[in-house]
Design a protein around this motif. Structure first.
Motif, PDB file in Angstrom:
ATOM      1  N   GLU A  42     -14.554 -41.061  -2.545  1.00 30.40           N
ATOM      2  CA  GLU A  42     -15.577 -40.569  -3.114  1.00 30.40           C
ATOM      3  C   GLU A  42     -16.670 -41.188  -2.486  1.00 30.40           C
ATOM      4  N   ARG A 106     -18.013 -24.834  -0.498  1.00 27.37           N
ATOM      5  CA  ARG A 106     -16.927 -25.823  -0.516  1.00 27.37           C
ATOM      6  C   ARG A 106     -16.331 -25.559   0.664  1.00 27.37           C
ATOM      7  N   GLU A 115     -18.035 -30.447  -1.154  1.00 25.92           N
ATOM      8  CA  GLU A 115     -19.212 -29.617  -1.480  1.00 25.92           C
ATOM      9  C   GLU A 115     -20.500 -29.706  -1.023  1.00 25.92           C
ATOM     10  N   ARG A 150     -20.553 -33.825  -1.144  1.00 29.33           N
ATOM     11  CA  ARG A 150     -19.927 -34.848  -1.873  1.00 29.33           C
ATOM     12  C   ARG A 150     -18.410 -34.543  -1.572  1.00 29.33           C
ATOM     13  N   LEU A 152     -15.089 -34.006  -3.656  1.00 31.46           N
ATOM     14  CA  LEU A 152     -14.776 -33.282  -4.908  1.00 31.46           C
ATOM     15  C   LEU A 152     -13.209 -33.667  -5.147  1.00 31.46           C
ATOM     16  N   GLN A 153     -12.409 -33.535  -3.825  1.00 33.36           N
ATOM     17  CA  GLN A 153     -10.945 -34.166  -3.962  1.00 33.36           C
ATOM     18  C   GLN A 153     -11.011 -34.861  -2.902  1.00 33.36           C
TER      19      GLN A 153
END
Length: 217
Positions: A42, A106, A115, A150, A152-153
């Protein structure tokens, strides 16, 4: 807007190192070293050091990406080829694709989904890392900022895998966002257009302040 596939050329992770900025001793994580693989969570790449957490890192600016195409351009300007990671990026892609990076684009890279959220704005630490105090000005004029993303996964990355660009539908380009960092009197409509896009939280706070000021004029 079609998907585009490029290559993940290299992965870089930084540890804290001393640097002299404007005559003062500091520590920075801008110096990155290549690694064959990395776990991405994250808050970015596992083991990647962040010194100035007020201005760098965080969920919305967890990973910094640059392109080999931009390094090709810089080679002509500098007279020598920058090595991957020299600009402090975590991931070096072979290209950003045919279209300039947009907020909300993305990138599926292996198991990791990113992203795009913001451009990199050069600072005095960047100049010190390049051994050129004026380099941030040159970087600004070049308008080749790369971008933050960021996560996302989360997942594990290995250099050499393919990276698939999934274009966004937002009318918010990274280069325009880069220019806005130096803009003082943009119209309210400009700030509103970016505020509906998934920009980084630091930029959102700044843009909301600028929007309120522009409405008050």
């Amino acid at each position: 807007m079609k998907e585009e596939v490029v290559d993940l050329v290299s992965i870089q992770v930084g540890s804290l190192r001393p640097v002299i900025v404007a005559g003062r001793d500091r520590v920075t994580g801008i110096f990155k070293e290549p690694v064959a693989s990395a776990v991405v969570g994250e808050f970015g790449l596992e083991g990647d050091a962040i010194s100035d957490s007020k201005n760098h890192g965080g969920r919305d600016q967890a990973v910094y990406l640059y392109s080999e195409e931009d390094y090709n351009w810089w080679e002509a300007q500098l007279g020598e080829r920058p090595v991957p990671g020299q600009f402090g990026e975590n991931l070096t892609l072979s290209s950003f694709g045919d279209r300039e990076p947009m907020v909300g684009d993305r990138w599926q890279i292996g198991d990791v989904l990113l992203e795009v959220t913001a451009p990199r704005i050069p600072c005095s630490t960047f100049g010190a890392a390049m051994n050129d105090a004026d380099f941030p000005k040159q970087f600004r004029r070049a308008r080749r900022p790369g971008f933050y993303a960021r996560v996302l996964q989360a997942g594990r990355l290995e250099s050499g895998v393919t990276a698939t660009k999934l274009p966004s539908g937002w009318d918010a380009s990274i280069n325009e966002m880069f220019d806005l960092a130096y803009e003082t009197d943009a119209a309210a409509e400009t700030w509103e257009r970016f505020l509906v896009a998934p920009i980084a939280e630091r930029a959102r706070v700044d843009y909301e302040r600028r929007l309120a000021r522009s409405r008050a004029l």
